[in-house]
Design a protein around this motif. Structure first.
Motif, PDB file in Angstrom:
ATOM      1  N   ALA A  71      -8.497 -58.147 -47.197  1.00 40.06           N
ATOM      2  CA  ALA A  71      -7.206 -58.182 -46.501  1.00 40.06           C
ATOM      3  C   ALA A  71      -6.356 -56.952 -46.779  1.00 40.06           C
ATOM      4  O   ALA A  71      -5.283 -56.794 -46.179  1.00 40.06           O
ATOM      5  CB  ALA A  71      -6.430 -59.437 -46.904  1.00 40.06           C
ATOM      6  N   PRO A  74      -5.131 -53.148 -43.988  1.00 39.81           N
ATOM      7  CA  PRO A  74      -3.936 -52.656 -43.283  1.00 39.81           C
ATOM      8  C   PRO A  74      -3.049 -51.731 -44.114  1.00 39.81           C
ATOM      9  O   PRO A  74      -2.164 -51.073 -43.539  1.00 39.81           O
ATOM     10  CB  PRO A  74      -3.193 -53.950 -42.915  1.00 39.81           C
ATOM     11  CG  PRO A  74      -4.263 -54.992 -42.820  1.00 39.81           C
ATOM     12  CD  PRO A  74      -5.225 -54.624 -43.907  1.00 39.81           C
ATOM     13  N   SER A 189      11.158 -58.844 -44.539  1.00 44.36           N
ATOM     14  CA  SER A 189      10.049 -58.875 -43.587  1.00 44.36           C
ATOM     15  C   SER A 189      10.200 -57.814 -42.497  1.00 44.36           C
ATOM     16  O   SER A 189       9.209 -57.390 -41.895  1.00 44.36           O
ATOM     17  CB  SER A 189       9.946 -60.264 -42.950  1.00 44.36           C
ATOM     18  OG  SER A 189      11.135 -60.573 -42.229  1.00 44.36           O
ATOM     19  N   THR A 193       5.187 -53.970 -41.556  1.00 40.88           N
ATOM     20  CA  THR A 193       4.422 -54.624 -40.493  1.00 40.88           C
ATOM     21  C   THR A 193       3.102 -55.184 -41.008  1.00 40.88           C
ATOM     22  O   THR A 193       2.179 -55.412 -40.228  1.00 40.88           O
ATOM     23  CB  THR A 193       4.139 -53.624 -39.355  1.00 40.88           C
ATOM     24  OG1 THR A 193       3.447 -52.485 -39.891  1.00 40.88           O
ATOM     25  CG2 THR A 193       5.433 -53.161 -38.700  1.00 40.88           C
ATOM     26  N   LEU A 194       3.006 -55.392 -42.311  1.00 39.21           N
ATOM     27  CA  LEU A 194       1.759 -55.880 -42.884  1.00 39.21           C
ATOM     28  C   LEU A 194       1.544 -57.353 -42.530  1.00 39.21           C
ATOM     29  O   LEU A 194       2.495 -58.128 -42.484  1.00 39.21           O
ATOM     30  CB  LEU A 194       1.777 -55.744 -44.404  1.00 39.21           C
ATOM     31  CG  LEU A 194       1.719 -54.336 -44.982  1.00 39.21           C
ATOM     32  CD1 LEU A 194       1.694 -54.407 -46.505  1.00 39.21           C
ATOM     33  CD2 LEU A 194       0.504 -53.581 -44.482  1.00 39.21           C
ATOM     34  N   PRO A 195       0.294 -57.765 -42.321  1.00 42.90           N
ATOM     35  CA  PRO A 195       0.004 -59.196 -42.166  1.00 42.90           C
ATOM     36  C   PRO A 195       0.357 -59.949 -43.450  1.00 42.90           C
ATOM     37  O   PRO A 195       0.365 -59.387 -44.552  1.00 42.90           O
ATOM     38  CB  PRO A 195      -1.506 -59.233 -41.899  1.00 42.90           C
ATOM     39  CG  PRO A 195      -1.860 -57.852 -41.454  1.00 42.90           C
ATOM     40  CD  PRO A 195      -0.912 -56.935 -42.148  1.00 42.90           C
ATOM     41  N   SER A 196       0.663 -61.221 -43.290  1.00 43.54           N
ATOM     42  CA  SER A 196       1.045 -62.033 -44.457  1.00 43.54           C
ATOM     43  C   SER A 196      -0.054 -62.075 -45.514  1.00 43.54           C
ATOM     44  O   SER A 196       0.227 -62.062 -46.712  1.00 43.54           O
ATOM     45  CB  SER A 196       1.387 -63.450 -43.997  1.00 43.54           C
ATOM     46  OG  SER A 196       2.487 -63.444 -43.122  1.00 43.54           O
ATOM     47  N   LEU A 197      -1.313 -62.127 -45.076  1.00 42.85           N
ATOM     48  CA  LEU A 197      -2.411 -62.201 -46.038  1.00 42.85           C
ATOM     49  C   LEU A 197      -2.521 -60.908 -46.849  1.00 42.85           C
ATOM     50  O   LEU A 197      -2.834 -60.938 -48.045  1.00 42.85           O
ATOM     51  CB  LEU A 197      -3.728 -62.476 -45.309  1.00 42.85           C
ATOM     52  CG  LEU A 197      -4.907 -62.867 -46.206  1.00 42.85           C
ATOM     53  CD1 LEU A 197      -4.581 -64.101 -47.021  1.00 42.85           C
ATOM     54  CD2 LEU A 197      -6.152 -63.097 -45.377  1.00 42.85           C
ATOM     55  N   THR A 198      -2.246 -59.775 -46.221  1.00 43.39           N
ATOM     56  CA  THR A 198      -2.263 -58.506 -46.947  1.00 43.39           C
ATOM     57  C   THR A 198      -1.160 -58.483 -47.999  1.00 43.39           C
ATOM     58  O   THR A 198      -1.381 -58.055 -49.145  1.00 43.39           O
ATOM     59  CB  THR A 198      -2.077 -57.332 -45.983  1.00 43.39           C
ATOM     60  OG1 THR A 198      -3.105 -57.379 -44.989  1.00 43.39           O
ATOM     61  CG2 THR A 198      -2.125 -56.005 -46.707  1.00 43.39           C
ATOM     62  N   ASN A 252      -0.265 -71.696 -42.621  1.00 40.32           N
ATOM     63  CA  ASN A 252       0.149 -70.792 -41.553  1.00 40.32           C
ATOM     64  C   ASN A 252      -0.344 -71.274 -40.190  1.00 40.32           C
ATOM     65  O   ASN A 252       0.340 -71.100 -39.184  1.00 40.32           O
ATOM     66  CB  ASN A 252      -0.363 -69.385 -41.825  1.00 40.32           C
ATOM     67  CG  ASN A 252       0.504 -68.650 -42.825  1.00 40.32           C
ATOM     68  OD1 ASN A 252       1.575 -68.171 -42.502  1.00 40.32           O
ATOM     69  ND2 ASN A 252       0.051 -68.584 -44.062  1.00 40.32           N
ATOM     70  N   ARG A 256       2.833 -73.124 -37.298  1.00 48.10           N
ATOM     71  CA  ARG A 256       3.042 -72.476 -36.006  1.00 48.10           C
ATOM     72  C   ARG A 256       2.857 -73.436 -34.846  1.00 48.10           C
ATOM     73  O   ARG A 256       3.092 -73.074 -33.703  1.00 48.10           O
ATOM     74  CB  ARG A 256       2.069 -71.298 -35.850  1.00 48.10           C
ATOM     75  CG  ARG A 256       2.343 -70.153 -36.804  1.00 48.10           C
ATOM     76  CD  ARG A 256       1.320 -69.051 -36.633  1.00 48.10           C
ATOM     77  NE  ARG A 256       1.592 -67.919 -37.511  1.00 48.10           N
ATOM     78  CZ  ARG A 256       0.859 -66.807 -37.546  1.00 48.10           C
ATOM     79  NH1 ARG A 256      -0.186 -66.695 -36.759  1.00 48.10           N
ATOM     80  NH2 ARG A 256       1.178 -65.830 -38.361  1.00 48.10           N
TER      81      ARG A 256
END
Length: 329
Positions: A71, A74, A189, A193-198, A252, A256
């Motif tokens: 992960a 990014p 946040s 712009t990183l994904p949450s998992l990263t 997650n 959603r």
């Protein structure tokens, strides 16, 4: 902001739903996450008998970091440096959370710890008030009063062993730090712009390194060696794969696909699962005042976590027309 699920034209019709389709139910997934996180207290407490706290955290988060290594890609994209800076700061906060939480769990029954940690839901609006100046809703004042009463019933037990009050104080500090984490994550946040998992992988790496440094200090227990107990490694696998990898994705995916109020209500069952699992697996016992205090905390936390109802918007008055009124679309 919750994201609506994408429609899938190739999905089966209602009459041909696969037999295992219930596994995709967001409600069941959130209940599973709450149960897994509730069970984490019962899993971690006996495992702490094999390793000091700092060494235990270093091992747990180093293994989690290894699982999440893919992960990190990014970080090498544009904007990755800003996300890395945010992840480093939030990782230090996460390290403080788990040090307080795990030290508190070491001194406190697992069921009681689950209830005390749930206070973070009630603390979050107050931390947001301190950071942004936005006063919380009036119901938060009542929810806080109920939480204080529940904490007194749960933690202030005259027959509690020595050190349990210290453990409760550490768990309250962990709950406050969790609230700070939520507020900081929300505020920062927009800076990356990183994904949450990263971001989670970066935080886990920071916790692993920080806990290793704490373990290597004099008296930190860094040279204690790895346990050989199968029960320890089973608990560690559950904490790494169940409580971090699976629970993160499941949460997650589920939040959603449902209203925030329903998600908060389902996640509010975590402390109740924690207490019931601690009673079933560890043989712990809570007095009736302890159960009452814990239920007050869980109920107040669910009450505090409900989103405020927005007032319905009134339709804007149309300007008078001297000719004809066109139909609205």
């Amino acid at each position: 902001m919750p994201i609506a699920p994408h429609s899938n034209p190739s999905a089966p019709s209602a009459g041909s739903v696969p037999r295992l389709a219930w596994l995709a139910s967001p409600e069941l997934l959130l209940l599973a996450v709450a149960a897994i996180w509730g069970a984490s207290y019962a899993a971690a407490k006996p495992a702490l008998a094999h390793m000091p706290v700092a060494a235990f955290l270093a091992l747990r988060f180093a293994l989690t970091f290894l699982v999440l290594l893919p992960a990190l890609r990014p970080l090498w994209r544009p904007g990755g440096a800003a996300g890395l800076a945010v992840g480093l700061v939030l990782g230090l906060n996460l390290l403080a959370i788990f040090v307080c939480e795990t030290e508190g769990l070491l001194r406190t029954p697992a069921g009681q710890a689950a209830f005390l940690i749930s206070l973070c839901v009630a603390f979050t609006p107050w931390v947001e008030w301190a950071l942004s100046g936005r006063r919380p809703a009036l119901r938060l004042f009542g929810a806080t009063a109920v939480c204080v009463a529940g904490t007194a019933l749960l933690a202030l037990d005259p027959q509690a062993p020595a050190g349990q009050a210290t453990g409760a104080a550490l768990l309250l500090a962990a709950a406050l730090l969790r609230a700070l984490m939520v507020c900081l994550t929300r505020r920062w946040s927009v800076r990356h712009t990183l994904p949450s998992l990263t971001l989670t992988a970066v935080q886990c790496g920071v916790v692993a390194v920080g806990a290793a440094l704490l373990a290597l200090r004099p008296g930190g227990g860094g040279g204690s060696g790895l346990p050989a107990s199968p029960a320890f490694w089973g608990a560690m696998a559950f904490l790494v794969l169940g409580c971090t990898v699976f629970a993160f994705f499941a949460q997650n995916h589920a939040v959603r696909r449902m209203p925030p109020s329903r998600a908060a209500l389902l996640m509010g069952s975590e402390p109740l699962f924690g207490a019931l699992i601690a009673v079933a697996l560890l043989g712990e016992r809570l007095t009736w005042t302890g159960w009452l205090g814990g239920l007050l905390i869980a109920g107040a936390a669910a009450w505090a976590g409900r989103p405020a109802r927005s007032a319905p918007q009134r339709p804007q008055a149309q300007p008078p027309s001297t000719t004809s009124v066109e139909p609205t679309t």
